[in-house]
Write a protein that holds these residues in place. Structure first.
Motif, short mmCIF file in Angstrom:
data_model
loop_
_atom_site.label_atom_id
_atom_site.label_comp_id
_atom_site.label_asym_id
_atom_site.label_seq_id
_atom_site.Cartn_x
_atom_site.Cartn_y
_atom_site.Cartn_z
N ALA A 84 0.73 -1.31 -0.22
CA ALA A 84 0.01 0.00 0.12
C ALA A 84 0.76 1.40 0.16
CB ALA A 84 -0.97 -0.04 1.16
N PHE A 88 0.38 4.35 -2.67
CA PHE A 88 0.00 5.73 -2.17
C PHE A 88 1.39 6.78 -2.80
CE2 PHE A 88 -3.26 4.17 0.78
CZ PHE A 88 -4.02 5.01 0.33
N THR A 142 -7.91 5.11 -1.50
CA THR A 142 -7.99 4.54 -0.14
C THR A 142 -8.99 3.60 0.03
OG1 THR A 142 -7.32 6.74 0.92
CG2 THR A 142 -8.13 5.08 2.56
N GLU A 143 -10.26 3.99 -0.20
CA GLU A 143 -11.35 2.89 -0.29
C GLU A 143 -11.12 1.55 -1.16
OE1 GLU A 143 -14.52 5.48 -1.95
OE2 GLU A 143 -14.73 6.48 0.17
N GLN A 146 -8.72 -0.62 0.99
CA GLN A 146 -9.18 -1.16 1.88
C GLN A 146 -10.12 -2.13 1.53
OE1 GLN A 146 -12.12 1.78 3.92
NE2 GLN A 146 -11.11 0.94 5.86
N LEU A 151 -5.33 -2.32 3.74
CA LEU A 151 -5.59 -1.21 4.85
C LEU A 151 -6.51 -1.62 5.68
CD1 LEU A 151 -5.71 1.97 2.69
CD2 LEU A 151 -3.81 1.05 3.86
N SER A 157 -11.82 5.92 5.82
CA SER A 157 -11.18 6.08 4.44
C SER A 157 -11.19 7.74 3.85
CB SER A 157 -11.83 5.19 3.34
OG SER A 157 -13.02 5.58 3.41
N PHE A 160 -8.52 9.57 6.23
CA PHE A 160 -7.16 9.05 6.01
C PHE A 160 -6.75 9.57 4.57
CE2 PHE A 160 -4.04 6.02 4.46
CZ PHE A 160 -3.13 6.11 5.35
N GLY A 161 -7.59 9.34 3.27
CA GLY A 161 -7.13 9.95 2.19
C GLY A 161 -6.95 11.47 2.23
N THR A 194 4.41 10.05 3.69
CA THR A 194 3.31 9.40 3.13
C THR A 194 3.32 7.75 3.80
OG1 THR A 194 2.89 10.71 1.12
CG2 THR A 194 2.20 8.11 1.17
N VAL A 198 1.01 5.67 5.98
CA VAL A 198 0.44 4.31 5.57
C VAL A 198 0.80 3.23 6.46
CG1 VAL A 198 0.44 2.66 4.01
CG2 VAL A 198 0.61 5.09 3.35
#
Length: 210
Positions: A84, A88, A142-143, A146, A151, A157, A160-161, A194, A198
Motif C-alpha cells: 500500500a 500511495f 484509499t477505499e 481498503q 488497509l 477512508s 485518511f485519504g 506518506t 500508511v
C-alpha cells in the motif's frame, strides 16, 4: 463550435502561452501586460477583454496545471500486488513529478499569495475546486485499497485519504515559501511522510512484517 468561438479560444490560449513563457523567463513582477500582448500578437485591449490583469492570468495558469493533475489521477492504474505504501507514494508523487510542474517555485509562491489575498475570486475558487477533486482521488484510492484488505477495515477512508493529500499539499506549499529547500527535498519528504502515515493504517498482519 463556430469560427468566432474557436478564434476566441485560440486567442485566449495564445495569451496564456505567452504569459507562461514570459513569467518563467523574466519573473512575474518584471512582465507587463504589454509584453504579454506583444508576444501573443494581440492588442493590450484584447488581452484585457479576456483577463482583468496579470494576477488573473497567473491564477488561470495555476488552475490549468492543477486540472491536468486531475486527469492524471483519473488515469492512474494501481498495481494492487504492490504494498500500500508503494501505491500511495506512486500516486501522490505523480502530482509532483518534474514533467508535470510547468510553473516554477516563484510563480507558485506568487499564485498562493494572490489566492489568499482574494479568496472570493473565481480563479481562487477554481483552484480550491481542483484541490478538492485531487483530494477525492486519494480518498477513492484509499477505499479501493481498503476493500482489497490492504488497509485496516476500521480505517476512516475519507479522513485518511484527505490527510494524505493535505500533508503532501502542505509540504509543497512549504517548499514554495522556502528559499533553500530543493525540489528533491520536497518529493523525498512527501514520500517519507506518506509511508509513515500508511504504516499506521496497515492491517495488523502486514504491519508486523514492515
Amino acid at each position: 463550435m463556430g469560427l468566432r468561438e474557436q478564434q476566441k479560444i485560440e486567442r485566449k490560449q495564445h495569451i496564456l502561452d505567452a504569459a507562461a513563457e514570459l513569467f518563467g523567463r523574466d519573473g512575474f513582477e518584471a512582465v507587463k501586460a504589454e509584453h504579454i500582448a506583444e508576444m501573443a500578437r494581440v492588442s493590450v485591449g484584447t488581452l484585457y477583454n479576456y483577463f482583468p490583469g496579470k494576477n488573473e492570468i497567473l491564477m488561470t495558469l495555476i488552475a490549468i496545471e492543477n486540472e491536468r493533475l486531475e486527469d492524471m489521477g483519473r488515469a492512474f492504474a494501481p498495481d494492487f500486488d504492490a504494498p500500500a505504501a508503494d501505491i500511495f507514494s506512486a500516486f501522490l508523487l505523480q502530482y509532483f513529478a518534474p514533467e508535470t510542474m510547468l510553473l516554477n517555485k516563484a510563480l507558485w509562491r506568487k499564485g498562493f499569495a494572490i489566492s489568499f489575498a482574494d479568496v472570493t475570486s473565481k480563479e481562487a475558487r477554481r483552484l480550491r475546486r481542483s484541490d478538492r477533486v485531487l483530494s477525492d482521488h486519494v480518498v477513492a484510492l484509499t477505499e479501493s485499497l481498503q476493500s482489497r484488505g490492504l488497509l485496516r477495515g476500521d480505517l476512516d477512508s475519507t479522513v485518511f485519504g484527505r490527510t494524505l493529500f493535505n500533508n503532501a499539499n502542505m509540504m509543497f506549499f512549504d517548499y514554495t515559501r522556502s528559499e533553500n529547500q530543493t525540489y528533491q527535498d520536497v518529493t523525498e519528504g512527501i514520500e517519507a511522510m506518506t509511508r509513515a502515515l500508511v504504516a499506521i493504517a496497515l492491517p495488523a498482519q502486514q504491519a508486523k512484517k514492515c
